[in-house]
Design a protein around this motif. Sequence first.
Motif, PDB file in Angstrom:
ATOM      1  N   PHE A 190      -4.154   7.717  -5.239  1.00 22.80           N
ATOM      2  CA  PHE A 190      -2.991   7.044  -4.671  1.00 22.80           C
ATOM      3  C   PHE A 190      -2.907   7.302  -3.174  1.00 22.80           C
ATOM      4  CE2 PHE A 190       1.455   7.012  -3.374  1.00 22.80           C
ATOM      5  CZ  PHE A 190       1.866   5.774  -3.850  1.00 22.80           C
ATOM      6  N   SER A 191      -2.471   6.301  -2.437  1.00 22.99           N
ATOM      7  CA  SER A 191      -2.141   6.487  -1.026  1.00 22.99           C
ATOM      8  C   SER A 191      -1.037   5.505  -0.680  1.00 22.99           C
ATOM      9  CB  SER A 191      -3.360   6.261  -0.130  1.00 22.99           C
ATOM     10  OG  SER A 191      -3.683   4.901  -0.088  1.00 22.99           O
ATOM     11  N   LEU A 192      -0.346   5.761   0.396  1.00 23.55           N
ATOM     12  CA  LEU A 192       0.676   4.833   0.839  1.00 23.55           C
ATOM     13  C   LEU A 192       0.030   3.513   1.221  1.00 23.55           C
ATOM     14  CD1 LEU A 192       2.932   7.066   3.119  1.00 23.55           C
ATOM     15  CD2 LEU A 192       3.422   6.245   0.809  1.00 23.55           C
ATOM     16  N   SER A 193       0.748   2.457   1.024  1.00 18.84           N
ATOM     17  CA  SER A 193       0.233   1.135   1.331  1.00 18.84           C
ATOM     18  C   SER A 193       0.241   0.897   2.840  1.00 18.84           C
ATOM     19  CB  SER A 193       1.101   0.075   0.650  1.00 18.84           C
ATOM     20  OG  SER A 193       0.775  -1.206   1.108  1.00 18.84           O
ATOM     21  N   THR A 194      -0.853   0.363   3.354  1.00 16.30           N
ATOM     22  CA  THR A 194      -0.890   0.008   4.770  1.00 16.30           C
ATOM     23  C   THR A 194      -0.025  -1.216   5.046  1.00 16.30           C
ATOM     24  OG1 THR A 194      -2.911  -1.264   4.399  1.00 16.30           O
ATOM     25  CG2 THR A 194      -3.166   1.006   5.187  1.00 16.30           C
ATOM     26  N   TYR A 195       0.372  -1.906   4.010  1.00 12.50           N
ATOM     27  CA  TYR A 195       1.266  -3.054   4.157  1.00 12.50           C
ATOM     28  C   TYR A 195       2.558  -2.654   4.872  1.00 12.50           C
ATOM     29  CZ  TYR A 195       4.186  -7.051   3.066  1.00 12.50           C
ATOM     30  OH  TYR A 195       5.015  -8.130   3.173  1.00 12.50           O
ATOM     31  N   ASN A 196       2.992  -1.412   4.669  1.00 15.41           N
ATOM     32  CA  ASN A 196       4.220  -0.930   5.304  1.00 15.41           C
ATOM     33  C   ASN A 196       4.122  -0.891   6.827  1.00 15.41           C
ATOM     34  OD1 ASN A 196       5.682  -0.555   2.900  1.00 15.41           O
ATOM     35  ND2 ASN A 196       4.586   1.352   2.537  1.00 15.41           N
ATOM     36  N   LEU A 197       2.910  -0.814   7.349  1.00 12.29           N
ATOM     37  CA  LEU A 197       2.744  -0.798   8.805  1.00 12.29           C
ATOM     38  C   LEU A 197       3.244  -2.090   9.445  1.00 12.29           C
ATOM     39  CD1 LEU A 197      -0.779   0.823   9.178  1.00 12.29           C
ATOM     40  CD2 LEU A 197       1.418   1.822   9.791  1.00 12.29           C
ATOM     41  N   LYS A 198       3.224  -3.153   8.689  1.00  8.83           N
ATOM     42  CA  LYS A 198       3.657  -4.457   9.187  1.00  8.83           C
ATOM     43  C   LYS A 198       5.104  -4.416   9.681  1.00  8.83           C
ATOM     44  CE  LYS A 198       4.111  -9.189   7.653  1.00  8.83           C
ATOM     45  NZ  LYS A 198       4.030 -10.108   6.545  1.00  8.83           N
ATOM     46  N   ASP A 199       5.924  -3.587   9.078  1.00  7.86           N
ATOM     47  CA  ASP A 199       7.344  -3.516   9.415  1.00  7.86           C
ATOM     48  C   ASP A 199       7.690  -2.430  10.430  1.00  7.86           C
ATOM     49  OD1 ASP A 199       7.928  -5.609   7.661  1.00  7.86           O
ATOM     50  OD2 ASP A 199       8.060  -4.232   5.963  1.00  7.86           O
ATOM     51  N   PHE A 200       6.687  -1.726  10.935  1.00  8.74           N
ATOM     52  CA  PHE A 200       6.950  -0.669  11.911  1.00  8.74           C
ATOM     53  C   PHE A 200       7.442  -1.273  13.227  1.00  8.74           C
ATOM     54  CE2 PHE A 200       5.445   3.833  11.480  1.00  8.74           C
ATOM     55  CZ  PHE A 200       5.515   3.860  10.111  1.00  8.74           C
ATOM     56  N   PRO A 201       8.451  -0.695  13.833  1.00 13.15           N
ATOM     57  CA  PRO A 201       8.947  -1.195  15.124  1.00 13.15           C
ATOM     58  C   PRO A 201       8.148  -0.589  16.286  1.00 13.15           C
ATOM     59  CG  PRO A 201      10.355   0.570  14.356  1.00 13.15           C
ATOM     60  CD  PRO A 201       9.305   0.365  13.289  1.00 13.15           C
ATOM     61  N   PHE A 202       6.864  -0.931  16.360  1.00 13.75           N
ATOM     62  CA  PHE A 202       5.992  -0.343  17.375  1.00 13.75           C
ATOM     63  C   PHE A 202       6.534  -0.543  18.784  1.00 13.75           C
ATOM     64  CE2 PHE A 202       2.797  -1.058  13.958  1.00 13.75           C
ATOM     65  CZ  PHE A 202       2.460   0.266  13.762  1.00 13.75           C
ATOM     66  N   HIS A 203       7.214  -1.641  19.030  1.00 13.79           N
ATOM     67  CA  HIS A 203       7.755  -1.934  20.358  1.00 13.79           C
ATOM     68  C   HIS A 203       8.833  -0.942  20.775  1.00 13.79           C
ATOM     69  CE1 HIS A 203      10.450  -3.962  17.567  1.00 13.79           C
ATOM     70  NE2 HIS A 203      11.376  -3.902  18.505  1.00 13.79           N
ATOM     71  N   LYS A 204       9.380  -0.180  19.828  1.00 16.46           N
ATOM     72  CA  LYS A 204      10.417   0.805  20.149  1.00 16.46           C
ATOM     73  C   LYS A 204       9.848   2.184  20.471  1.00 16.46           C
ATOM     74  CE  LYS A 204      14.140  -1.522  17.967  1.00 16.46           C
ATOM     75  NZ  LYS A 204      15.531  -1.385  18.194  1.00 16.46           N
ATOM     76  N   TYR A 205       8.571   2.369  20.201  1.00 14.06           N
ATOM     77  CA  TYR A 205       7.938   3.652  20.510  1.00 14.06           C
ATOM     78  C   TYR A 205       7.704   3.753  22.017  1.00 14.06           C
ATOM     79  CZ  TYR A 205       7.000   4.574  15.571  1.00 14.06           C
ATOM     80  OH  TYR A 205       7.124   4.828  14.240  1.00 14.06           O
ATOM     81  N   GLU A 206       7.731   4.968  22.511  1.00 14.57           N
ATOM     82  CA  GLU A 206       7.502   5.207  23.938  1.00 14.57           C
ATOM     83  C   GLU A 206       6.161   4.628  24.371  1.00 14.57           C
ATOM     84  OE1 GLU A 206       6.974   8.997  26.980  1.00 14.57           O
ATOM     85  OE2 GLU A 206       7.294   9.363  24.855  1.00 14.57           O
ATOM     86  N   LYS A 207       6.168   3.910  25.472  1.00 12.41           N
ATOM     87  CA  LYS A 207       4.930   3.344  26.024  1.00 12.41           C
ATOM     88  C   LYS A 207       4.256   4.433  26.868  1.00 12.41           C
ATOM     89  CE  LYS A 207       6.449  -1.450  26.009  1.00 12.41           C
ATOM     90  NZ  LYS A 207       5.938  -1.881  24.814  1.00 12.41           N
ATOM     91  N   ASN A 208       3.511   5.284  26.168  1.00 10.56           N
ATOM     92  CA  ASN A 208       2.928   6.466  26.786  1.00 10.56           C
ATOM     93  C   ASN A 208       1.408   6.376  26.922  1.00 10.56           C
ATOM     94  OD1 ASN A 208       2.413   6.621  24.070  1.00 10.56           O
ATOM     95  ND2 ASN A 208       3.322   8.635  23.769  1.00 10.56           N
ATOM     96  N   PHE A 209       0.879   5.164  26.830  1.00  9.98           N
ATOM     97  CA  PHE A 209      -0.556   4.969  26.990  1.00  9.98           C
ATOM     98  C   PHE A 209      -0.783   3.691  27.786  1.00  9.98           C
ATOM     99  CE2 PHE A 209      -4.931   4.023  26.113  1.00  9.98           C
ATOM    100  CZ  PHE A 209      -5.508   5.279  26.035  1.00  9.98           C
ATOM    101  N   THR A 210      -1.809   3.731  28.660  1.00 14.42           N
ATOM    102  CA  THR A 210      -2.109   2.570  29.498  1.00 14.42           C
ATOM    103  C   THR A 210      -3.560   2.166  29.336  1.00 14.42           C
ATOM    104  OG1 THR A 210      -0.499   3.317  31.141  1.00 14.42           O
ATOM    105  CG2 THR A 210      -2.104   1.668  31.862  1.00 14.42           C
TER     106      THR A 210
END
Length: 124
Positions: free
Chosen positions: A8-28
């Motif tokens: 068993f592992s968590l579904s990668t489907y859940n990544l679709k709903d992650f609010p990536f745009h809200k994470y700190e923009k700490n990489f260029t």
Amino acid sequence: MSSENLDFSLSTYNLKDFPFHKYEKNFTFIVNGKEYKTNRFIADLLSPIIRNSHFNDETLDTFTFYTKNNLSKSDDKNDYFRDFLNLCQFETVNIDSNRRKIYCDYFCHLGNSEEYIRLRSNYL
């Protein structure tokens, strides 16, 4: 209740709903001299080179590359790398053959052979 073992592992489907745009923009990413801010998670996701580098140096916050293809240079109308970063929203997008070629080039520079091969096989 069954006592059988289960893989068993968590579904990668859940990544679709992650609010990536809200994470700190700490990489260029610097692509053909233009800067693109994103978060480290996206950088690690797109590039095994960056992900592996983070094991050795957690402070790494920039990755630069230049493409040979003039088509991958962005303008106001077509910002190819910005669109490329949007692939991390895990939404299916339709890309034309020109963009597929450019994205293959990006994946190659980022050391992401798995996505390069997957996209390239659909390109040929």
